[in-house]
Design a protein around this motif. Sequence first.
Motif, PDB file in Angstrom:
ATOM      1  N   GLU A  36      -0.147 -56.902  18.935  1.00 48.01           N
ATOM      2  CA  GLU A  36       0.496 -55.855  19.773  1.00 48.01           C
ATOM      3  C   GLU A  36      -0.507 -54.473  19.342  1.00 48.01           C
ATOM      4  O   GLU A  36      -0.397 -53.185  19.855  1.00 48.01           O
ATOM      5  N   GLY A  37      -0.850 -54.704  18.116  1.00 47.27           N
ATOM      6  CA  GLY A  37      -1.926 -53.527  17.659  1.00 47.27           C
ATOM      7  C   GLY A  37      -1.611 -52.903  16.467  1.00 47.27           C
ATOM      8  O   GLY A  37      -1.792 -53.302  15.016  1.00 47.27           O
ATOM      9  N   ASP A  38      -0.854 -51.675  16.519  1.00 45.75           N
ATOM     10  CA  ASP A  38      -0.472 -51.017  15.097  1.00 45.75           C
ATOM     11  C   ASP A  38       0.763 -51.232  14.765  1.00 45.75           C
ATOM     12  O   ASP A  38       1.613 -51.785  15.519  1.00 45.75           O
ATOM     13  N   VAL A  39       1.315 -50.482  13.553  1.00 43.57           N
ATOM     14  CA  VAL A  39       2.429 -50.767  13.054  1.00 43.57           C
ATOM     15  C   VAL A  39       3.672 -50.217  13.969  1.00 43.57           C
ATOM     16  O   VAL A  39       4.715 -50.580  14.046  1.00 43.57           O
ATOM     17  N   ALA A  40       3.318 -49.141  14.515  1.00 43.39           N
ATOM     18  CA  ALA A  40       4.492 -48.193  15.317  1.00 43.39           C
ATOM     19  C   ALA A  40       4.860 -49.131  16.305  1.00 43.39           C
ATOM     20  O   ALA A  40       6.098 -49.509  16.665  1.00 43.39           O
TER      21      ALA A  40
END
Length: 77
Positions: A36-40
């Motif tokens: 999904e990419g980033d921590v957010a």
Amino acid sequence: MIWQLTQNRDWATLEKQFSWVADMKYVNQHKTHHAEGDVAVHTQMVIDELQKNSEYQSLDEQTKEILWASALLHDVE
């Protein structure tokens, strides 16, 4: 009265209230484990799944608040 990290759980509000939440979007995760990419994005997905969970929904309010805060903080380093 229960302990609460915050009263408003809206992501945009969390970003304004806590700089470390806003910073999550700048922390990329390894694509092998977190596509999904980033921590957010990952943290929002974790919180969404937690809140859908029927066992979570049946807990008392204090326990739900602690678990929600734990989900929000689970990748904070």
